[in-house]
Motif scaffolding. Structure first.
Motif, PDB file in Angstrom:
ATOM      1  N   LYS A 286       0.946  -0.785  -0.013  1.00  0.00           N
ATOM      2  CA  LYS A 286      -0.060  -0.563  -0.246  1.00  0.00           C
ATOM      3  C   LYS A 286       0.842   1.253  -0.008  1.00  0.00           C
ATOM      4  O   LYS A 286       1.766   1.920   0.794  1.00  0.00           O
TER       5      LYS A 286
ATOM      6  N   TYR B 264      -0.436   4.907  -1.251  1.00  0.00           N
ATOM      7  CA  TYR B 264      -1.402   5.619  -0.683  1.00  0.00           C
ATOM      8  C   TYR B 264      -2.803   5.321  -0.113  1.00  0.00           C
ATOM      9  O   TYR B 264      -3.346   4.394  -0.582  1.00  0.00           O
ATOM     10  N   SER B 265      -3.400   5.741   0.871  1.00  0.00           N
ATOM     11  CA  SER B 265      -4.209   6.115   1.556  1.00  0.00           C
ATOM     12  C   SER B 265      -5.119   7.194   2.014  1.00  0.00           C
ATOM     13  O   SER B 265      -4.945   8.656   2.775  1.00  0.00           O
ATOM     14  N   GLN B 266      -6.417   7.332   1.797  1.00  0.00           N
ATOM     15  CA  GLN B 266      -7.453   8.671   2.088  1.00  0.00           C
ATOM     16  C   GLN B 266      -8.705   8.347   2.670  1.00  0.00           C
ATOM     17  O   GLN B 266      -8.692   7.372   1.835  1.00  0.00           O
ATOM     18  N   GLY B 267      -9.052   8.473   3.363  1.00  0.00           N
ATOM     19  CA  GLY B 267      -9.821   8.539   4.566  1.00  0.00           C
ATOM     20  C   GLY B 267     -10.366   7.141   5.835  1.00  0.00           C
ATOM     21  O   GLY B 267      -9.352   6.723   5.969  1.00  0.00           O
ATOM     22  N   THR B 268     -11.438   7.173   6.155  1.00  0.00           N
ATOM     23  CA  THR B 268     -11.620   6.392   7.331  1.00  0.00           C
ATOM     24  C   THR B 268     -12.341   5.868   6.915  1.00  0.00           C
ATOM     25  O   THR B 268     -12.993   4.426   7.179  1.00  0.00           O
TER      26      THR B 268
ATOM     27  N   THR C 278     -15.114   6.424   4.361  1.00  0.00           N
ATOM     28  CA  THR C 278     -15.355   5.774   3.163  1.00  0.00           C
ATOM     29  C   THR C 278     -13.144   5.938   2.549  1.00  0.00           C
ATOM     30  O   THR C 278     -12.722   6.960   2.843  1.00  0.00           O
ATOM     31  N   THR C 279     -12.729   4.427   1.860  1.00  0.00           N
ATOM     32  CA  THR C 279     -11.208   4.774   2.206  1.00  0.00           C
ATOM     33  C   THR C 279     -11.041   4.792   0.465  1.00  0.00           C
ATOM     34  O   THR C 279     -11.491   3.747  -0.007  1.00  0.00           O
ATOM     35  N   THR C 280      -9.855   5.294  -0.191  1.00  0.00           N
ATOM     36  CA  THR C 280      -9.950   5.239  -0.939  1.00  0.00           C
ATOM     37  C   THR C 280      -7.940   4.633  -0.614  1.00  0.00           C
ATOM     38  O   THR C 280      -7.237   5.342  -0.139  1.00  0.00           O
ATOM     39  N   GLU C 281      -7.173   3.984  -1.612  1.00  0.00           N
ATOM     40  CA  GLU C 281      -6.338   3.588  -1.794  1.00  0.00           C
ATOM     41  C   GLU C 281      -5.071   2.824  -2.840  1.00  0.00           C
ATOM     42  O   GLU C 281      -5.868   2.445  -3.958  1.00  0.00           O
TER      43      GLU C 281
ATOM     44  N   HIS D 123     -10.820   1.476  -3.823  1.00  0.00           N
ATOM     45  CA  HIS D 123     -12.179   2.035  -3.144  1.00  0.00           C
ATOM     46  C   HIS D 123     -12.941   1.601  -2.193  1.00  0.00           C
ATOM     47  O   HIS D 123     -14.021   0.506  -2.359  1.00  0.00           O
TER      48      HIS D 123
END
Length: 60
Positions: free
Chosen positions: A9, A11-15, A17-20, A34
């Motif tokens: 992994k 890159y990771s964004q959100g809690t 709703t996540t996008t990695e 996602h």
């Protein structure tokens, strides 16, 4: 978990709703994952020409 995992992994964004972004360490292909709630999906990350984004593979 295995010592030598094929995917990393990067890159990771959100809690909730996540996008990695995950990179296959053998082929260098980048994937977008996602997830929202109990649903999620993964697909290759494509550039503007519709070709997969490929990162350089580093042999360790």
């Amino acid at each position: 978990m295995a010592k030598d995992q094929r995917f990393e992994k990067v890159y990771s964004q959100g809690t909730m709703t996540t996008t990695e972004i995950w990179v296959d360490k053998e082929t260098g292909v980048n994937y977008v994952f996602h997830a929202s709630g109990y649903a999620g999906g993964m697909t290759p990350l494509l550039d503007r020409d519709g070709k997969p984004v490929i990162s350089p593979v580093i042999n360790e």
